[in-house]
Design an enzyme around this catalytic site. Sequence first.
Site, PDB file in Angstrom:
ATOM      1  N   ASP A  62       0.838  -1.375  -0.154  1.00  0.00           N
ATOM      2  CA  ASP A  62      -0.132  -0.027   0.015  1.00  0.00           C
ATOM      3  C   ASP A  62       0.887   1.216   0.096  1.00  0.00           C
ATOM      4  OD1 ASP A  62      -2.975  -0.658   0.044  1.00  0.00           O
ATOM      5  OD2 ASP A  62      -2.318  -2.016   1.829  1.00  0.00           O
ATOM      6  N   GLU A  67      -0.531   9.544   1.846  1.00  0.00           N
ATOM      7  CA  GLU A  67      -1.115  10.275   2.681  1.00  0.00           C
ATOM      8  C   GLU A  67      -1.284   9.747   4.201  1.00  0.00           C
ATOM      9  OE1 GLU A  67      -5.471  10.673   2.250  1.00  0.00           O
ATOM     10  OE2 GLU A  67      -4.984  13.047   2.780  1.00  0.00           O
ATOM     11  N   ASP A  68      -1.389   8.484   4.285  1.00  0.00           N
ATOM     12  CA  ASP A  68      -1.865   7.747   5.483  1.00  0.00           C
ATOM     13  C   ASP A  68      -0.575   8.057   6.368  1.00  0.00           C
ATOM     14  OD1 ASP A  68      -4.471   7.299   4.826  1.00  0.00           O
ATOM     15  OD2 ASP A  68      -3.925   5.727   3.500  1.00  0.00           O
ATOM     16  N   ARG A  87       0.807  -1.835   7.335  1.00  0.00           N
ATOM     17  CA  ARG A  87       1.374  -0.662   6.723  1.00  0.00           C
ATOM     18  C   ARG A  87       2.343   0.172   7.453  1.00  0.00           C
ATOM     19  NH1 ARG A  87      -2.741   3.140   3.967  1.00  0.00           N
ATOM     20  NH2 ARG A  87      -0.727   3.748   3.139  1.00  0.00           N
ATOM     21  N   ARG A 132      -9.040   2.905  11.621  1.00  0.00           N
ATOM     22  CA  ARG A 132      -7.507   2.917  11.827  1.00  0.00           C
ATOM     23  C   ARG A 132      -6.925   3.797  12.333  1.00  0.00           C
ATOM     24  NH1 ARG A 132      -5.944   1.377   6.411  1.00  0.00           N
ATOM     25  NH2 ARG A 132      -7.072  -0.416   5.845  1.00  0.00           N
ATOM     26  N   HIS A 162     -11.838   5.919   5.337  1.00  0.00           N
ATOM     27  CA  HIS A 162     -11.334   7.067   6.422  1.00  0.00           C
ATOM     28  C   HIS A 162     -12.418   8.229   6.389  1.00  0.00           C
ATOM     29  CE1 HIS A 162      -7.383   5.372   4.827  1.00  0.00           C
ATOM     30  NE2 HIS A 162      -7.035   5.444   6.212  1.00  0.00           N
ATOM     31  N   CYS A 249      -5.103  10.411  -1.119  1.00  0.00           N
ATOM     32  CA  CYS A 249      -3.993   9.439  -0.438  1.00  0.00           C
ATOM     33  C   CYS A 249      -2.830   9.326  -1.367  1.00  0.00           C
ATOM     34  CB  CYS A 249      -4.814   8.105  -0.126  1.00  0.00           C
ATOM     35  SG  CYS A 249      -5.653   7.362  -1.724  1.00  0.00           S
TER      36      CYS A 249
END
Length: 259
Positions: A62, A67-68, A87, A132, A162, A249
């Site tokens: 991923d 962005e995450d 991740r 998350r 999200h 993202c």
Amino acid sequence: MPKFHAITRAVSPALAECALTHIERTAIDFEKAVAEHSAYEKILAALGATVERLPGDTALPDCVFIEDTAVVADEFALITRPGSPSRQNETAAVERALQRYRPVTAMVGPGTLDGGDVLRIGRTFFVGLGTRTNPDGVRQLARVAKPHGYHVQGVSFGDCLHLKTGVTLVSDDLLLINPQWVDPKLFPGLRVINVAADEPFAANALRLGDTIVHGGGYPKTTESLRQLGLKVQTANLPELAKAEGGVTCCSLIFSSETK
Ligand code: CIR
């Protein structure tokens, strides 16, 4: 015109093994995903951003969804601890890259937070508490952001990955929202435009200067944005959408004028 820096990350050859929460797994064409990602980067560059692409990683399916992995403000960068354990190794390379631009703080367990859950409106960070991001993650963001005068508020939302899957800011006082997933009452004082009822994933939009980058495939919602006088550029990301990704993202965007 303000100057922006956009950090992106190459699509992992292992993208097909991505985390999935709300959609069924379908075949993803890696070559097509690479092509659409590079077209997305070209759009950012055409809108004036300096694009810096970090290498992908076969061990991190991923990693394109950069962005995450961080929350970047004018004054700081917080390296997150992504909520999906698969991740969590994505952050090391992002931390190294961001150190050149901002003072960096790294989150620690048990806190988790995905950048996709963080919506900044003026001096307030709204942070979605979903699958998350947890309350300790919100507290860790608050610890870093409050000394710079930001307010940080955890908010609940509905059945999407999200917070920013369901709501994004498209001008200083206008939200693009899917009211089935995010309650507009969370944002008093702001105007709201709803996604078209048959385009539930259309609320994820990326604001870059005076342009809105909107996913292709949501023609009704795109048209509503244009009707409001907004300048809209569409980016087609159908393969990345199969990995539950959207336009926000795939980049970390921040002003390159401040430090
Ligand atoms: C994940 O489940 O984490 C990825 N497959 C998709 C992440 C998309 N990120 C985002 O919208 N901010």
